[in-house]
Design an enzyme around this catalytic site. Structure first.
Site, PDB file in Angstrom:
ATOM      1  N   ASP A 267       0.896  -1.244   0.088  1.00  0.00           N
ATOM      2  CA  ASP A 267       0.242  -0.050  -0.166  1.00  0.00           C
ATOM      3  C   ASP A 267       0.889   1.430  -0.108  1.00  0.00           C
ATOM      4  O   ASP A 267       1.764   1.295   0.928  1.00  0.00           O
ATOM      5  CB  ASP A 267      -0.978   0.017   1.216  1.00  0.00           C
ATOM      6  CG  ASP A 267      -2.143   1.058   1.012  1.00  0.00           C
ATOM      7  OD1 ASP A 267      -3.148   0.684   0.586  1.00  0.00           O
ATOM      8  OD2 ASP A 267      -1.934   2.167   1.642  1.00  0.00           O
ATOM      9  N   ASN A 275      -2.486  12.744  -3.591  1.00  0.00           N
ATOM     10  CA  ASN A 275      -3.193  13.343  -4.674  1.00  0.00           C
ATOM     11  C   ASN A 275      -3.729  14.836  -4.347  1.00  0.00           C
ATOM     12  O   ASN A 275      -4.018  15.688  -5.228  1.00  0.00           O
ATOM     13  CB  ASN A 275      -4.542  12.226  -4.815  1.00  0.00           C
ATOM     14  CG  ASN A 275      -4.212  11.071  -5.702  1.00  0.00           C
ATOM     15  OD1 ASN A 275      -3.428  11.290  -6.544  1.00  0.00           O
ATOM     16  ND2 ASN A 275      -4.776  10.094  -5.527  1.00  0.00           N
ATOM     17  N   HIS A 280      -4.325  14.521  -9.330  1.00  0.00           N
ATOM     18  CA  HIS A 280      -4.577  13.251  -9.676  1.00  0.00           C
ATOM     19  C   HIS A 280      -3.765  12.531 -10.879  1.00  0.00           C
ATOM     20  O   HIS A 280      -3.358  11.481 -10.946  1.00  0.00           O
ATOM     21  CB  HIS A 280      -6.094  13.005  -9.902  1.00  0.00           C
ATOM     22  CG  HIS A 280      -6.898  12.970  -8.742  1.00  0.00           C
ATOM     23  ND1 HIS A 280      -7.112  11.999  -7.979  1.00  0.00           N
ATOM     24  CD2 HIS A 280      -7.868  13.791  -8.493  1.00  0.00           C
ATOM     25  CE1 HIS A 280      -8.062  12.265  -6.970  1.00  0.00           C
ATOM     26  NE2 HIS A 280      -8.398  13.619  -7.438  1.00  0.00           N
ATOM     27  N   ASP A 284      -1.358   9.339 -10.754  1.00  0.00           N
ATOM     28  CA  ASP A 284      -1.293   8.282 -11.601  1.00  0.00           C
ATOM     29  C   ASP A 284      -0.068   8.035 -12.170  1.00  0.00           C
ATOM     30  O   ASP A 284       0.475   7.041 -12.385  1.00  0.00           O
ATOM     31  CB  ASP A 284      -2.237   8.671 -12.826  1.00  0.00           C
ATOM     32  CG  ASP A 284      -3.645   8.638 -12.659  1.00  0.00           C
ATOM     33  OD1 ASP A 284      -4.035   8.123 -11.590  1.00  0.00           O
ATOM     34  OD2 ASP A 284      -4.593   9.267 -13.438  1.00  0.00           O
ATOM     35  N   ARG A 299      10.291 -11.628 -11.618  1.00  0.00           N
ATOM     36  CA  ARG A 299      11.364 -11.921 -12.683  1.00  0.00           C
ATOM     37  C   ARG A 299      10.817 -13.257 -13.211  1.00  0.00           C
ATOM     38  O   ARG A 299      11.495 -13.690 -14.369  1.00  0.00           O
ATOM     39  CB  ARG A 299      12.837 -11.805 -12.163  1.00  0.00           C
ATOM     40  CG  ARG A 299      13.177 -10.646 -11.786  1.00  0.00           C
ATOM     41  CD  ARG A 299      14.557 -10.358 -11.159  1.00  0.00           C
ATOM     42  NE  ARG A 299      14.771 -11.220  -9.881  1.00  0.00           N
ATOM     43  CZ  ARG A 299      14.648 -10.201  -8.857  1.00  0.00           C
ATOM     44  NH1 ARG A 299      14.347  -8.954  -8.862  1.00  0.00           N
ATOM     45  NH2 ARG A 299      15.000 -11.107  -7.815  1.00  0.00           N
ATOM     46  N   GLU A 311      -4.489   2.467  -4.486  1.00  0.00           N
ATOM     47  CA  GLU A 311      -2.718   2.368  -4.145  1.00  0.00           C
ATOM     48  C   GLU A 311      -2.632   1.241  -3.628  1.00  0.00           C
ATOM     49  O   GLU A 311      -1.381   1.297  -3.396  1.00  0.00           O
ATOM     50  CB  GLU A 311      -2.294   3.721  -3.329  1.00  0.00           C
ATOM     51  CG  GLU A 311      -3.067   3.442  -1.986  1.00  0.00           C
ATOM     52  CD  GLU A 311      -4.400   3.936  -1.793  1.00  0.00           C
ATOM     53  OE1 GLU A 311      -4.863   4.205  -0.297  1.00  0.00           O
ATOM     54  OE2 GLU A 311      -5.260   4.192  -2.570  1.00  0.00           O
TER      55      GLU A 311
END
Length: 401
Positions: A267, A275, A280, A284, A299, A311
């Site tokens: 998180d 934000n 915003h 992004d 990987r 998020e």
């Protein structure tokens, strides 16, 4: 398949890349050709069975009609060699097709659509060519141009790809010519028919090429739609639906190999403040950079990075024990911070950071249960100050998926 290849950070998926590259040679790149072949077999297995049954009925019908047209019943068993040849070609074809159908039915899910279609077309072509030649040699009524249908049948949607269809149709033409030159005297070999046979091959091949090209385009378009349904449009990672689908595959593979699977839940710290402070659009862009960092940790072929929503992200790590899971989580935190994304409203750092909770999947555990346990550890990491990891130290009952 790796997270990067299937749900990678690139906004263009592998189906779209293949569509952009073109399919003029009717062949996809890499494993996609095998995937297409498997799809063809699944789609066309039933039509191939129906086609073989129709071929069988077709041969039996004409075999029965032989007794009426010749007439064989009145002459039996004093038949000429040609009459025996006609009967033999009919009933050998019947027995051969019955054997093919039996094998296909017994082997069920095996890949049998293409071989069955080849067997049906070749059987019809050989039986038909022998019968027509022998009928013609005995000055009996015959439907010579029906042989053109066998060439066209090679390009029917019965599980054959174009290169197989063209090889089969060419084989039918060669067999037909060979039987005509073997069984018919020169005066009965019509050059007009030979030309018609070749023209039928050419026009059928053009139609078969266009049909497969359109079918391959539809295959890619369906793949693009599926990728879009399983991918987060902002970051290019898998979305929650993609995680649910892929996680089941990972669990089954890990169960077969008896290896552990780790799950990290991340998180972004104080992202609402970010934000509010930067807007915003900047939010992004920050999520995209975090996603790229996370994707770099996926990987191996069965590793997977995912955006759960907002998020929140997840990382699935195949063949990853407790120690390795802890090490990967501890490496991920400073890597995100090292992106140096300014975050002036964070209480803990001048840059964007993440908190992480990690668990090992337990035997028979659902994705919901594993995510719930990881979420509890993520909450613990936040409660202890954020920008840190909290990984479960309890080993699973057995190394599983």
């Amino acid at each position: 398949m790796s997270s990067s290849s299937q749900f990678g950070h690139s906004r263009i998926g592998r189906y779209a890349r293949q569509l952009d590259a073109g399919i003029g040679w009717l062949r996809f790149q890499g494993d996609m050709e095998r995937e297409y072949a498997l799809q063809i077999d699944r789609d066309e297995r039933r039509p191939a069975m129906v086609g073989a049954v129709f071929s069988l009925a077709f041969i039996i019908l004409f075999g029965i009609s032989d007794f009426v047209r010749l007439p064989l019943v009145a002459r039996f068993p004093d038949l000429t060699a040609d009459m025996w040849g006609i009967l033999t070609s009919r009933w050998v074809a019947v027995l051969f097709l019955l054997g093919c159908l039996y094998i296909c039915h017994r082997q069920g899910g095996a890949s049998r659509a293409a071989p069955l279609s080849v067997a049906a077309v070749l059987t019809l072509a050989v039986s038909g060519a022998v019968s027509v030649c022998l009928y013609k040699r005995n000055h009996l009524g015959h439907a010579e141009f029906a042989q053109l249908l066998f060439v066209m049948g090679a390009f029917s949607p019965l599980g054959l790809r174009f290169r197989h269809s063209i090889a089969l149709a060419t084989g039918v033409v060669v067999l037909t010519f060979s039987l005509r030159y073997w069984l018919l005297p020169a005066e009965l070999r019509e050059q007009q028919f030979n030309a018609m046979l070749l023209l039928t091959l050419i026009f059928s091949a053009v139609g078969g090429y266009l049909r497969e090209r359109a079918h391959r385009e539809q295959f890619l378009l369906r793949g693009i739609l599926k990728e879009q349904a399983l991918r987060d449009p902002l970051t290019g990672l898998a979305n929650r639906r993609g995680l649910d689908e892929q996680l089941e595959i990972i669990r089954q593979q890990a169960r077969r190999e008896n290896v552990p699977v780790g799950l990290l839940l991340l998180d972004v710290d104080f992202f609402k403040r970010y934000n509010d402070r930067y807007g915003h659009q900047a939010g992004d862009l920050a999520l995209q950079r975090v996603a790229a960092c996370l994707d770099a940790f996926a990987r191996r072929p069965l590793d997977m990075a995912c955006r759960m929503g907002g998020e929140e992200f997840a990382l699935v790590l195949y063949d990853c024990g407790v120690t390795s899971l802890k090490d990967r989580a501890d490496a991920l935190c400073p890597d995100v911070q090292g992106l140096c994304i300014d975050h002036a409203t964070s209480d803990i750092c001048a840059f964007v950071t993440v908190s992480i909770g990690g668990v090992l999947l337990q035997p028979q555990e659902t994705a919901w249960s594993a995510l719930d346990r990881a979420d509890q550890l993520l909450y613990e990491a936040k409660r202890e100050g954020r920008n840190r990891t909290s990984v479960e130290r309890v080993l699973p009952v057995a190394a599983v998926a």
